[in-house]
Structure formats: C-alpha cells, structure tokens
Design an enzyme around this catalytic site. Structure first.
Site, PDB file in Angstrom:
ATOM      1  N   SER A   1       0.750  -1.149  -0.030  1.00 34.02           N
ATOM      2  CA  SER A   1       0.047  -0.098  -0.019  1.00 34.02           C
ATOM      3  C   SER A   1       0.981   1.226   0.091  1.00 34.02           C
ATOM      4  O   SER A   1       1.944   1.133   0.438  1.00 34.02           O
ATOM      5  CB  SER A   1      -0.754   0.078   1.141  1.00 34.02           C
ATOM      6  OG  SER A   1      -1.457   1.189   1.332  1.00 34.02           O
TER       7      SER A   1
ATOM      8  N   TYR B   1      -1.777  -1.257  10.029  1.00 35.19           N
ATOM      9  CA  TYR B   1      -1.753  -1.207   8.589  1.00 35.19           C
ATOM     10  C   TYR B   1      -0.588  -0.828   7.773  1.00 35.19           C
ATOM     11  O   TYR B   1       0.114  -1.580   7.179  1.00 35.19           O
ATOM     12  CB  TYR B   1      -3.153  -0.712   8.127  1.00 35.19           C
ATOM     13  CG  TYR B   1      -3.432  -0.746   6.751  1.00 35.19           C
ATOM     14  CD1 TYR B   1      -3.997  -1.917   6.258  1.00 35.19           C
ATOM     15  CD2 TYR B   1      -3.125   0.109   5.843  1.00 35.19           C
ATOM     16  CE1 TYR B   1      -4.451  -2.023   4.893  1.00 35.19           C
ATOM     17  CE2 TYR B   1      -3.145   0.245   4.646  1.00 35.19           C
ATOM     18  CZ  TYR B   1      -3.921  -1.168   4.168  1.00 35.19           C
ATOM     19  OH  TYR B   1      -4.175  -1.420   2.683  1.00 35.19           O
TER      20      TYR B   1
END
Length: 294
Positions: free
Chosen positions: A187, A200
């Site tokens: 990401s 995350y």
C-alpha cells in the site's frame, strides 16, 4: 535506445518496414505482434500468455476479485484463499475458480490449504498475496491484540506460502524457463500515513521489505518477487465519488481495481523477469504530489 525498442518495432510494423519473418522471430521474446493493416489506424500489441496456475489470496472481493477475473480472462487456472465462504463458493460456481475457505490468520489452515492445492495442481506458477484488512483506530483505543491480528492476516501468510513454495520447489525441481512469480499487494501507506494506521502501515511496510528479501531467497528457483502499492482504489459505486475526489489526483481520477489487476498481469509476463524485488506504486501520482494546507 533500449527503452524505445518496442515502440520503434510497432512503428515499423505499422509502416510495413517490419517483415513477417522478423515479426515471427520477435514473438518468442516479446509475444505475438498484431497491428492494423491500415497505416492510418492504430495498431495494438498482442501478447501470448500461457495458461498459468495462479493462487490469489483474498480474491473474492474488491481488488482481489479484479485480479482473479483478469487472470481468468487470459485463460489461467485460478485458486482463491478467502474467508468469505458464501461469495467464494458462488465465485467458484459461476466463474470456475478453485475456492478454498481459509482463515488467513490461522497458520495451520493456510498451510493445509496450500499443500492441498499443490497436491491438486502439482505446483503453482503465480502467487498473488492480496489479502489484507485495514482496521484503523486511534492509538489510545487500540490494543496489542488488534495489532497482532492485522500482522497475522496481512503479513504472516506471505511468509508461510513462500516457505512452503520454496520447500516444494526444492523437493521437486522441475526445469522451467518461467520459474514463477510472486506479487505482494502492499500500500502507498507504507510511505505516507494518517493517524490511527499503525498496524496497517506497519504490515504494508513489512510487505514491501519482505518482498526484496524473498527475491533473494526464491531466486534459486527462478521465481521473481515484486510488490504493488495501491493508492486510493475505489471498489464501490463510482457515483459515490465527487469531482474533487478525482481532480485531487494528478491522473485526474480515483483508481480502479482493474488498475492493480493490469499491473499483476504485466509482472506475470514471461519476458518481465528482469523486474525483480521492486515496489510499484500505483496511486495516480499522489505520493509524489506536494500538498500544503493553505
């Protein structure tokens, strides 16, 4: 000069300068060329893609589903590991994938399912580690248990599958000019963050790092390992997005799951084995955009 080689060959094809014999000779390296017979029309590049055996984790919804369908469209056999049993079984029935109901946070479940897949297919050619959760919460409200859950789902299965795949390749060395591909979905948040994204961001940063470590470890088996870092990829209704959502991106639009799927196909092409150990950011330019609040 090398960067413009394919573009020049396409121009030669359109103008008739590239002979049929030369076109055939280049197809083994670059795929099959096909261009319009009329020079005033745009040609296109047709690439031969063998029927590969592909495993996609988290392939029932969102980006994963787009990746699954992209491989299916080019004739690959696709297996999916996902916790969404109902939609996974529906996907298997309607689109012909091999579905495994897997809790990716359960290491034994991941291992058992992968060994079953190897038994069914004898091997896999491409693994796309896409599964992940994006639980965001203020640091003062989170817990170690929350953090561990994110790591165990987003990161740990990549190691498990890599470990088992390497053992299989070592135990059954089959000569191949392809070797294999591993593509890990990271990401853009591993290089930029907002508050409450510790678990995350940590997991996605680790995915980018384990990618180049696995590049070295899987090199002896001819497997390349790369990661893709999506930015804002909208998986819902396009009408949910505003004009401002689109225009803030230098590319003038929010991303689509198909943007990531196309990159996976590109990395899976036989001739692209020189792309190795890198992270490809696909975010419409947002991580390079300088932003100051007026």
């Amino acid at each position: 000069m090398a960067d413009n080689y394919l573009e020049q060959r396409m121009e030669d094809m359109r103008s008739g300068k590239l002979s049929a014999s030369l076109s055939h000779a280049t197809s083994s390296t670059y795929g099959s060329w096909h261009a319009s017979s009329q020079t005033n029309r745009k040609g296109f590049l047709q690439v031969a893609f063998p029927a590969r055996r592909v495993l996609v984790t988290g392939g029932v919804n969102g980006i994963g589903l787009a990746i699954v369908r992209a491989y299916l469209r080019i004739g690959c056999k696709v297996a999916v590991f996902d916790i969404d049993k109902e939609n996974g079984e529906l996907l298997a029935k309607n689109e012909g994938i091999r579905f495994y109901h897997v809790n990716l946070a359960d290491a034994e479940n991941v291992e058992e399912s992968f060994l079953n897949l190897l038994h069914a297919w004898r091997d896999v050619d491409i693994i796309v580690n896409n599964a992940g959760i994006s639980t965001f919460m203020p640091l003062t409200e989170g817990s170690v248990k929350d953090f561990d859950k994110i790591i165990n789902i987003n990161l740990r299965p990549i190691y498990i599958l890599s470990h088992l795949w390497a053992l299989h390749k070592k135990r059954y060395p089959i000569p191949s000019d392809f070797g294999g591909r591993m593509i890990n979905i990271a990401s853009s948040r591993h290089v930029q963050s907002e508050t409450g994204t510790e678990g995350y961001s940590a997991s996605k940063g680790a995915i980018a790092s384990i990618t180049h470590a696995l590049m070295m470890s899987l090199s002896e088996f001819g497997i390349t390992v790369n990661s893709i870092s999506p930015g804002w990829i909208h998986t819902g209704n396009p009408e949910e997005l505003s004009e401002a959502d689109h225009l803030q991106h230098p590319s003038r639009r929010v991303g689509k799951p198909e943007d990531i799927a196309r990159a996976c196909i590109f990395l899976s092409l036989s001739g692209n084995d020189f792309i190795n150990g890198t992270d490809i950011i696909i975010d419409g330019g947002m991580t390079r955009k300088m932003i100051y609040v007026p």
